[in-house]
Scaffold this motif. Structure first.
Motif, PDB file in Angstrom:
ATOM      1  N   THR A   1       0.800  -1.219   0.000  1.00 48.07           N
ATOM      2  CA  THR A   1       0.000   0.000   0.000  1.00 48.07           C
ATOM      3  C   THR A   1       0.835   1.272   0.000  1.00 48.07           C
ATOM      4  OG1 THR A   1      -0.195   0.004   2.429  1.00 48.07           O
ATOM      5  CG2 THR A   1      -1.935  -1.126   1.168  1.00 48.07           C
ATOM      6  N   HIS A   2       2.117   1.171   0.395  1.00 50.01           N
ATOM      7  CA  HIS A   2       3.032   2.319   0.348  1.00 50.01           C
ATOM      8  C   HIS A   2       4.448   1.810   0.605  1.00 50.01           C
ATOM      9  CE1 HIS A   2       1.925   2.035   4.626  1.00 50.01           C
ATOM     10  NE2 HIS A   2       3.054   2.684   4.918  1.00 50.01           N
ATOM     11  N   PRO A   3       5.474   2.649   0.400  1.00 47.04           N
ATOM     12  CA  PRO A   3       6.842   2.131   0.378  1.00 47.04           C
ATOM     13  C   PRO A   3       7.536   1.990   1.729  1.00 47.04           C
ATOM     14  CG  PRO A   3       6.827   4.424  -0.312  1.00 47.04           C
ATOM     15  CD  PRO A   3       5.400   4.023  -0.145  1.00 47.04           C
ATOM     16  N   HIS A   4       6.888   2.290   2.854  1.00 44.68           N
ATOM     17  CA  HIS A   4       7.530   2.040   4.143  1.00 44.68           C
ATOM     18  C   HIS A   4       7.847   0.551   4.253  1.00 44.68           C
ATOM     19  CE1 HIS A   4       5.522   5.900   5.911  1.00 44.68           C
ATOM     20  NE2 HIS A   4       6.527   6.179   5.088  1.00 44.68           N
ATOM     21  N   PHE A   5       9.007   0.241   4.816  1.00 44.80           N
ATOM     22  CA  PHE A   5       9.529  -1.113   4.679  1.00 44.80           C
ATOM     23  C   PHE A   5       8.785  -2.175   5.497  1.00 44.80           C
ATOM     24  CE2 PHE A   5      13.596   1.156   3.404  1.00 44.80           C
ATOM     25  CZ  PHE A   5      13.378   0.928   2.052  1.00 44.80           C
ATOM     26  N   ASP A   6       7.907  -1.756   6.406  1.00 47.22           N
ATOM     27  CA  ASP A   6       7.058  -2.750   7.062  1.00 47.22           C
ATOM     28  C   ASP A   6       5.826  -3.056   6.221  1.00 47.22           C
ATOM     29  OD1 ASP A   6       6.338  -0.089   7.663  1.00 47.22           O
ATOM     30  OD2 ASP A   6       5.188  -0.687   9.426  1.00 47.22           O
ATOM     31  N   HIS A   7       5.718  -2.413   5.058  1.00 45.35           N
ATOM     32  CA  HIS A   7       4.633  -2.673   4.111  1.00 45.35           C
ATOM     33  C   HIS A   7       5.190  -3.115   2.759  1.00 45.35           C
ATOM     34  CE1 HIS A   7       1.471  -0.782   6.680  1.00 45.35           C
ATOM     35  NE2 HIS A   7       2.573  -0.233   7.204  1.00 45.35           N
ATOM     36  N   PHE A   8       6.253  -2.482   2.348  1.00 41.81           N
ATOM     37  CA  PHE A   8       7.024  -2.923   1.184  1.00 41.81           C
ATOM     38  C   PHE A   8       8.345  -3.468   1.731  1.00 41.81           C
ATOM     39  CE2 PHE A   8      10.017  -2.743  -2.219  1.00 41.81           C
ATOM     40  CZ  PHE A   8       9.300  -3.022  -3.357  1.00 41.81           C
ATOM     41  N   ASP A   9       8.358  -4.754   2.004  1.00 39.40           N
ATOM     42  CA  ASP A   9       9.516  -5.405   2.627  1.00 39.40           C
ATOM     43  C   ASP A   9      10.594  -5.602   1.563  1.00 39.40           C
ATOM     44  OD1 ASP A   9      11.361  -7.255   3.675  1.00 39.40           O
ATOM     45  OD2 ASP A   9       9.848  -8.200   4.948  1.00 39.40           O
ATOM     46  N   MET A  10      11.621  -4.753   1.604  1.00 38.79           N
ATOM     47  CA  MET A  10      12.616  -4.765   0.531  1.00 38.79           C
ATOM     48  C   MET A  10      13.430  -6.058   0.494  1.00 38.79           C
ATOM     49  SD  MET A  10      15.554  -2.177   1.855  1.00 38.79           S
ATOM     50  CE  MET A  10      16.469  -2.444   3.368  1.00 38.79           C
ATOM     51  N   ASP A  11      13.460  -6.801   1.598  1.00 40.53           N
ATOM     52  CA  ASP A  11      14.138  -8.101   1.593  1.00 40.53           C
ATOM     53  C   ASP A  11      13.227  -9.193   1.057  1.00 40.53           C
ATOM     54  OD1 ASP A  11      16.291  -6.828   2.716  1.00 40.53           O
ATOM     55  OD2 ASP A  11      16.065  -7.702   4.699  1.00 40.53           O
ATOM     56  N   ALA A  12      11.964  -9.180   1.468  1.00 43.07           N
ATOM     57  CA  ALA A  12      11.070 -10.295   1.153  1.00 43.07           C
ATOM     58  C   ALA A  12      10.397 -10.178  -0.209  1.00 43.07           C
ATOM     59  CB  ALA A  12       9.993 -10.419   2.248  1.00 43.07           C
ATOM     60  N   ILE A  13      10.079  -8.970  -0.648  1.00 41.55           N
ATOM     61  CA  ILE A  13       9.303  -8.851  -1.883  1.00 41.55           C
ATOM     62  C   ILE A  13      10.042  -9.396  -3.103  1.00 41.55           C
ATOM     63  CG2 ILE A  13       8.430  -7.134  -3.534  1.00 41.55           C
ATOM     64  CD1 ILE A  13       6.919  -5.836  -1.322  1.00 41.55           C
ATOM     65  N   PRO A  14      11.339  -9.118  -3.284  1.00 37.84           N
ATOM     66  CA  PRO A  14      12.016  -9.751  -4.424  1.00 37.84           C
ATOM     67  C   PRO A  14      11.967 -11.273  -4.357  1.00 37.84           C
ATOM     68  CG  PRO A  14      13.332  -7.949  -3.557  1.00 37.84           C
ATOM     69  CD  PRO A  14      12.220  -8.172  -2.579  1.00 37.84           C
ATOM     70  N   GLU A  15      12.033 -11.831  -3.158  1.00 38.04           N
ATOM     71  CA  GLU A  15      11.950 -13.293  -3.004  1.00 38.04           C
ATOM     72  C   GLU A  15      10.534 -13.788  -3.290  1.00 38.04           C
ATOM     73  OE1 GLU A  15      15.506 -13.679   0.341  1.00 38.04           O
ATOM     74  OE2 GLU A  15      13.420 -13.640   1.005  1.00 38.04           O
ATOM     75  N   LEU A  16       9.520 -13.062  -2.823  1.00 39.27           N
ATOM     76  CA  LEU A  16       8.138 -13.441  -3.102  1.00 39.27           C
ATOM     77  C   LEU A  16       7.838 -13.402  -4.597  1.00 39.27           C
ATOM     78  CD1 LEU A  16       6.428 -11.408  -0.242  1.00 39.27           C
ATOM     79  CD2 LEU A  16       6.317 -13.903  -0.459  1.00 39.27           C
ATOM     80  N   MET A  17       8.493 -12.479  -5.304  1.00 37.18           N
ATOM     81  CA  MET A  17       8.238 -12.306  -6.737  1.00 37.18           C
ATOM     82  C   MET A  17       9.110 -13.191  -7.614  1.00 37.18           C
ATOM     83  SD  MET A  17       5.851 -10.006  -7.243  1.00 37.18           S
ATOM     84  CE  MET A  17       6.178  -9.382  -8.892  1.00 37.18           C
TER      85      MET A  17
END
Length: 256
Positions: free
Chosen positions: A76-92
């Motif tokens: 919903t926004h780029p704060h890292f507890d919402h856009f998890d910069m470690d996990a999102i590349p792995e999820l994708m």
């Protein structure tokens, strides 16, 4: 595989289920088994970025990003507890999941070199259909630190779930939100810091929108964030005793 991943993976087909992953993180599994993740915080990146104990993760990690294949992921926004910069590349990394991210996330996505045709940048008013899900993005007000943050109304299996997003109380926008309803579930923050509603303000929004069920979030993960579900219960009973509410345990799943 973790117990939590197994809980989602083997959740009964034919039922729409909602799972709580802490902070503002939720997963929804449709009757047909399609999986949607919202604001999943699966790592410890916030503490690393912020560099102090107030942002130390206090709840254990429930899910390894490689354990489940999500059909869709919302940030919903780029704060890292919402856009998890470690996990999102792995999820994708599975080549399947689609990411719906607020427009402010683009800078971080480019930094992570994730740009591909499975990423969609969203603004209030945008509507997207993903299998069993219709995602209707709505406005919220998270302050100047995230000007393009969004909330979302998720329609799945004939049910409507309104996720307020990280937002302060904007009663002047109630009509805008109510037009998308009525809502089976409303999910909203109660931490009262960093541009978010507190417990009493969440109750006021529930009273205004009258969802069938109100579930609070944004508490318990970081010492600096605040949020008291006990106070929320008190205020709900005091101010709108006819509105049903539920406090989800960390890692719990419920039938919508």
């Amino acid at each position: 595989m973790s117990d939590f991943a197994n809980k989602i993976l083997y959740a009964k087909y034919g039922e729409t289920q909602l799972f709580f992953l802490g902070q503002a993180g939720f997963a929804i599994k449709s009757r047909n088994g399609q999986l949607l993740g919202i604001d999943l915080y699966l790592s410890e990146c916030v503490e690393r970025v912020e560099g102090h104990m107030g942002f130390k993760r206090l709840l254990p990690k429930l899910l390894n990003p490689f354990e489940l294949e999500f059909d869709g992921i919302i940030a919903t926004h780029p704060h890292f507890d919402h856009f998890d910069m470690d996990a999102i590349p792995e999820l994708m990394s599975n080549g399947k999941s689609r990411l719906y991210a607020s427009v402010e996330c683009e800078k971080e996505i480019e930094r992570l070199r994730m740009t591909n045709d499975r990423i969609t940048y969203v603004r209030p008013g945008d509507i997207h259909v993903l299998g069993d899900y219709t995602l209707e993005f709505v406005s919220c007000d998270h302050g100047i630190a995230a000007m393009d943050a969004v909330g979302v109304v998720i329609t799945v299996d004939g049910k409507k779930v309104y996720i307020a997003g990280d937002t302060c109380l904007r009663l002047d926008r109630v009509e805008e939100y109510a037009e998308k309803g009525p809502f089976d579930i409303m999910l909203a923050p109660i931490n009262g810091a960093f541009g978010n509603m507190n417990e009493e303000e969440c109750v006021e929004l529930s009273r205004a929108l009258e969802p069938k069920l109100t579930i609070p979030y944004h508490y318990g993960m970081f010492a600096s964030h605040g949020g008291n579900p006990g106070l929320f219960i008190e205020k709900m009973k005091e101010r709108c005793p006819d509105n049903k509410f539920y406090i989800m345990a960390y890692g719990e799943g419920i039938i919508v």
